[in-house]
Design a protein around this motif. Structure first.
Motif, PDB file in Angstrom:
ATOM      1  N   GLY A 150       0.821  -1.206   0.000  1.00 14.82           N
ATOM      2  CA  GLY A 150       0.000   0.000   0.000  1.00 14.82           C
ATOM      3  C   GLY A 150       0.849   1.248   0.000  1.00 14.82           C
ATOM      4  O   GLY A 150       0.452   2.287   0.527  1.00 14.82           O
ATOM      5  N   ALA A 151       2.026   1.140  -0.610  1.00 11.11           N
ATOM      6  CA  ALA A 151       2.992   2.239  -0.614  1.00 11.11           C
ATOM      7  C   ALA A 151       3.107   2.813  -2.011  1.00 11.11           C
ATOM      8  O   ALA A 151       2.320   2.507  -2.908  1.00 11.11           O
ATOM      9  CB  ALA A 151       4.342   1.735  -0.111  1.00 11.11           C
ATOM     10  N   ASN A 152       4.120   3.641  -2.206  1.00 12.80           N
ATOM     11  CA  ASN A 152       4.340   4.272  -3.502  1.00 12.80           C
ATOM     12  C   ASN A 152       5.711   3.896  -4.042  1.00 12.80           C
ATOM     13  O   ASN A 152       6.701   3.907  -3.305  1.00 12.80           O
ATOM     14  CB  ASN A 152       4.238   5.791  -3.377  1.00 12.80           C
ATOM     15  N   PRO A 153       5.780   3.574  -5.334  1.00 16.67           N
ATOM     16  CA  PRO A 153       7.064   3.210  -5.922  1.00 16.67           C
ATOM     17  C   PRO A 153       7.996   4.406  -6.019  1.00 16.67           C
ATOM     18  O   PRO A 153       7.548   5.543  -6.202  1.00 16.67           O
ATOM     19  CB  PRO A 153       6.675   2.706  -7.319  1.00 16.67           C
ATOM     20  N   VAL A 154       9.289   4.148  -5.888  1.00 13.30           N
ATOM     21  CA  VAL A 154      10.278   5.215  -6.082  1.00 13.30           C
ATOM     22  C   VAL A 154      10.650   5.346  -7.549  1.00 13.30           C
ATOM     23  O   VAL A 154      11.395   6.245  -7.925  1.00 13.30           O
ATOM     24  CB  VAL A 154      11.540   4.984  -5.218  1.00 13.30           C
ATOM     25  N   VAL A 155      10.127   4.461  -8.368  1.00 12.38           N
ATOM     26  CA  VAL A 155      10.263   4.533  -9.818  1.00 12.38           C
ATOM     27  C   VAL A 155       8.881   4.867 -10.372  1.00 12.38           C
ATOM     28  O   VAL A 155       8.004   3.997 -10.413  1.00 12.38           O
ATOM     29  CB  VAL A 155      10.781   3.205 -10.397  1.00 12.38           C
ATOM     30  N   PRO A 156       8.634   6.108 -10.756  1.00  8.66           N
ATOM     31  CA  PRO A 156       7.282   6.505 -11.175  1.00  8.66           C
ATOM     32  C   PRO A 156       6.701   5.668 -12.305  1.00  8.66           C
ATOM     33  O   PRO A 156       5.478   5.456 -12.366  1.00  8.66           O
ATOM     34  CB  PRO A 156       7.467   7.964 -11.604  1.00  8.66           C
ATOM     35  N   ALA A 157       7.552   5.154 -13.192  1.00 13.28           N
ATOM     36  CA  ALA A 157       7.053   4.351 -14.308  1.00 13.28           C
ATOM     37  C   ALA A 157       6.294   3.124 -13.831  1.00 13.28           C
ATOM     38  O   ALA A 157       5.442   2.583 -14.562  1.00 13.28           O
ATOM     39  CB  ALA A 157       8.213   3.935 -15.217  1.00 13.28           C
ATOM     40  N   ALA A 158       6.568   2.675 -12.605  1.00 11.71           N
ATOM     41  CA  ALA A 158       5.889   1.501 -12.065  1.00 11.71           C
ATOM     42  C   ALA A 158       4.389   1.714 -11.929  1.00 11.71           C
ATOM     43  O   ALA A 158       3.627   0.737 -11.869  1.00 11.71           O
ATOM     44  CB  ALA A 158       6.495   1.124 -10.716  1.00 11.71           C
ATOM     45  N   CYS A 159       3.965   2.967 -11.884  1.00  7.95           N
ATOM     46  CA  CYS A 159       2.531   3.263 -11.778  1.00  7.95           C
ATOM     47  C   CYS A 159       1.809   3.067 -13.103  1.00  7.95           C
ATOM     48  O   CYS A 159       0.586   2.881 -13.110  1.00  7.95           O
ATOM     49  CB  CYS A 159       2.321   4.705 -11.309  1.00  7.95           C
ATOM     50  N   THR A 160       2.516   3.124 -14.207  1.00  4.63           N
ATOM     51  CA  THR A 160       1.843   3.233 -15.496  1.00  4.63           C
ATOM     52  C   THR A 160       2.322   2.275 -16.581  1.00  4.63           C
ATOM     53  O   THR A 160       1.639   2.116 -17.595  1.00  4.63           O
ATOM     54  CB  THR A 160       1.995   4.676 -16.049  1.00  4.63           C
ATOM     55  N   ASP A 161       3.496   1.646 -16.416  1.00  5.15           N
ATOM     56  CA  ASP A 161       4.041   0.903 -17.561  1.00  5.15           C
ATOM     57  C   ASP A 161       3.478  -0.507 -17.711  1.00  5.15           C
ATOM     58  O   ASP A 161       3.788  -1.207 -18.683  1.00  5.15           O
ATOM     59  CB  ASP A 161       5.568   0.881 -17.529  1.00  5.15           C
ATOM     60  N   GLY A 162       2.674  -0.956 -16.736  1.00 11.90           N
ATOM     61  CA  GLY A 162       2.003  -2.236 -16.866  1.00 11.90           C
ATOM     62  C   GLY A 162       2.881  -3.449 -16.668  1.00 11.90           C
ATOM     63  O   GLY A 162       2.431  -4.588 -16.862  1.00 11.90           O
ATOM     64  N   ARG A 163       4.124  -3.266 -16.247  1.00 14.01           N
ATOM     65  CA  ARG A 163       5.022  -4.408 -16.062  1.00 14.01           C
ATOM     66  C   ARG A 163       4.715  -5.171 -14.779  1.00 14.01           C
ATOM     67  O   ARG A 163       5.061  -6.345 -14.649  1.00 14.01           O
ATOM     68  CB  ARG A 163       6.483  -3.956 -16.051  1.00 14.01           C
ATOM     69  N   GLY A 164       4.068  -4.510 -13.824  1.00 16.55           N
ATOM     70  CA  GLY A 164       3.678  -5.149 -12.579  1.00 16.55           C
ATOM     71  C   GLY A 164       2.197  -4.966 -12.322  1.00 16.55           C
ATOM     72  O   GLY A 164       1.429  -4.614 -13.218  1.00 16.55           O
ATOM     73  N   MET A 165       1.787  -5.164 -11.076  1.00 11.86           N
ATOM     74  CA  MET A 165       0.376  -5.136 -10.716  1.00 11.86           C
ATOM     75  C   MET A 165      -0.178  -3.728 -10.526  1.00 11.86           C
ATOM     76  O   MET A 165      -1.395  -3.538 -10.520  1.00 11.86           O
ATOM     77  CB  MET A 165       0.169  -5.924  -9.410  1.00 11.86           C
ATOM     78  N   GLN A 166       0.683  -2.755 -10.345  1.00 13.74           N
ATOM     79  CA  GLN A 166       0.223  -1.412  -9.992  1.00 13.74           C
ATOM     80  C   GLN A 166      -0.356  -0.689 -11.201  1.00 13.74           C
ATOM     81  O   GLN A 166      -0.003  -0.984 -12.349  1.00 13.74           O
ATOM     82  CB  GLN A 166       1.368  -0.607  -9.374  1.00 13.74           C
TER      83      GLN A 166
END
Length: 385
Positions: A320-336
């Motif tokens: 329930g935290a925030n990634p330090v790599v902003p791309a993790a929010c949008t690039d679809g490589r993970g669950m976020q």
């Protein structure tokens, strides 16, 4: 040269001076076969809790480095473990990181050995809780707010909009008192939560930062905590014990991490969370390497691994935290997803006052109460003094 006056449970005494050093490693060598890490609970998962959350197994297979984890429930525990030695890395929050630097427990990081460094959120690349005199003593890991968790059956259609439900005696929306149904964090840094509360409700005190308190401001924060002491059922530091209390012991409200909120909701427990009108304190955690790390090559390989966007995405969903790599929010490589990052507070960065070590020579005023006082006085508050 920068001088910091820092003290913690290991009694860093007086004025600590240090000269920024160079990273100990200029290039990577052969992996040593293991890496030993001190981490917050839930930060390093290998699929043992839930199979889909595993960012260790693939690293071990690719690197040949076995990941050994020692969990710690408080920053003071992390500092103590790093002082004892035997660990390569720690995921240190801001109330521990400067103590580790001043105590010469961690070494500078050679950013040229971290290929993904350029992917790190620019808001975190030079954060003052781990960068000293331009020297990076770590690499960001995750960040997030300390949220107010509440029982939705207690609050119904009136979710709390203020931290007063845990700081002031009152009846809650279910008509019952909050006394004995709220919790507080079992760590000296919780004094900052009281100070932030006062920043909003008593602006005449002139508090600029909840971590930079003169004696009058500090005394006022302790008074808030003494009232809270009369209401508190438990001072929590173990996330899983706190979750059990919300399941079984009738808890109504507490400061917490999104990690607990997410797991309780997944189990069907009637809880939700908010960032109240006063804002929130928060944590921005940093992977830091012990000055005497026995496995530095595996440690550097692990740090690089942690910056992959799929790991950052999955960790941010899990905790329930925030990634330090902003791309993790949008690039679809993970669950976020972008919506998930917004829900976790990614857009609330400016509303969060991140944990940092209180020091005597503070920026906002002539002299502030240092951390060693926070430690002893908070023990006194918990003890009823």
């Amino acid at each position: 040269m920068k001088h910091l006056k820092l003290m913690g449970t290991t009694a860093l005494a007086g004025l600590v001076a240090f000269t920024p050093a160079l990273a100990q490693i200029a290039e990577l060598g052969a992996p040593e076969g293991q890496v030993n890490i001190v981490a917050w609970p839930g930060y390093i998962e290998r699929g043992e809790t839930m199979a889909e959350f595993d960012w260790v197994t693939s690293f071990e297979q690719a690197s040949g480095c076995t990941v050994n984890v020692k969990t710690a429930n408080t920053s003071d525990e992390m500092v103590a473990l790093m002082n004892e030695g035997g660990f390569d890395l720690v995921t240190a929050s801001g109330d521990a990181s400067l103590r580790l630097v001043a105590g010469n427990r961690v070494q500078p990081i050679n950013l040229s050995l971290i290929p993904s460094w350029s992917d790190v959120d620019e808001r975190l690349q030079n954060a003052p809780w781990y960068v000293v005199d331009g020297v990076h003593y770590g690499v960001p890991y995750q960040w997030g707010p300390n949220v107010l968790m509440y029982n939705t059956e207690v609050f119904g259609d009136s979710p709390p909009d203020s931290w007063n439900v845990v700081f002031e005696e009152m009846d809650l929306p279910d008509g019952q008192p909050n006394r004995g149904r709220v919790q507080a964090y079992d760590g000296p840094i919780h004094i900052a939560d009281a100070a932030q509360y006062l920043m909003y409700h008593q602006p005449e005190l002139g508090i600029v930062s909840p971590y930079e308190l003169n004696q009058e401001q500090y005394d006022a924060a302790l008074d808030v905590l003494r009232v809270q002491r009369t209401l508190t059922a438990r001072y929590w530091h173990d996330a899983f014990i706190q979750m059990d209390d919300f399941r079984n012991e009738g808890m109504a409200a507490s400061g917490t991490w999104p990690f607990q909120v997410n797991l309780l909701q997944a189990d069907g427990v009637p809880v939700a969370s908010v960032i109240p009108v006063e804002g929130a304190t928060g944590w921005a955690d940093t992977s830091m390497m012990h000055v005497d790390a026995a496995n530095p090559n595996c440690a550097y390989m692990w740090i690089e691994h942690t910056l992959s966007s799929n790991l950052q995405a999955d960790l941010s969903v899990w905790f329930g935290a925030n990634p330090v790599v902003p791309a993790a929010c949008t690039d679809g490589r993970g669950m976020q997803t972008a919506e998930g990052c917004t829900r976790n507070g990614f857009d609330d960065f400016e509303r969060i006052r991140f944990w940092t070590t209180p020091v005597t020579r503070c920026e906002s005023q002539d002299e502030c109460v240092p951390y060693y006082r926070w430690v002893s006085d908070y023990i006194g508050v918990i003890g009823g003094r």
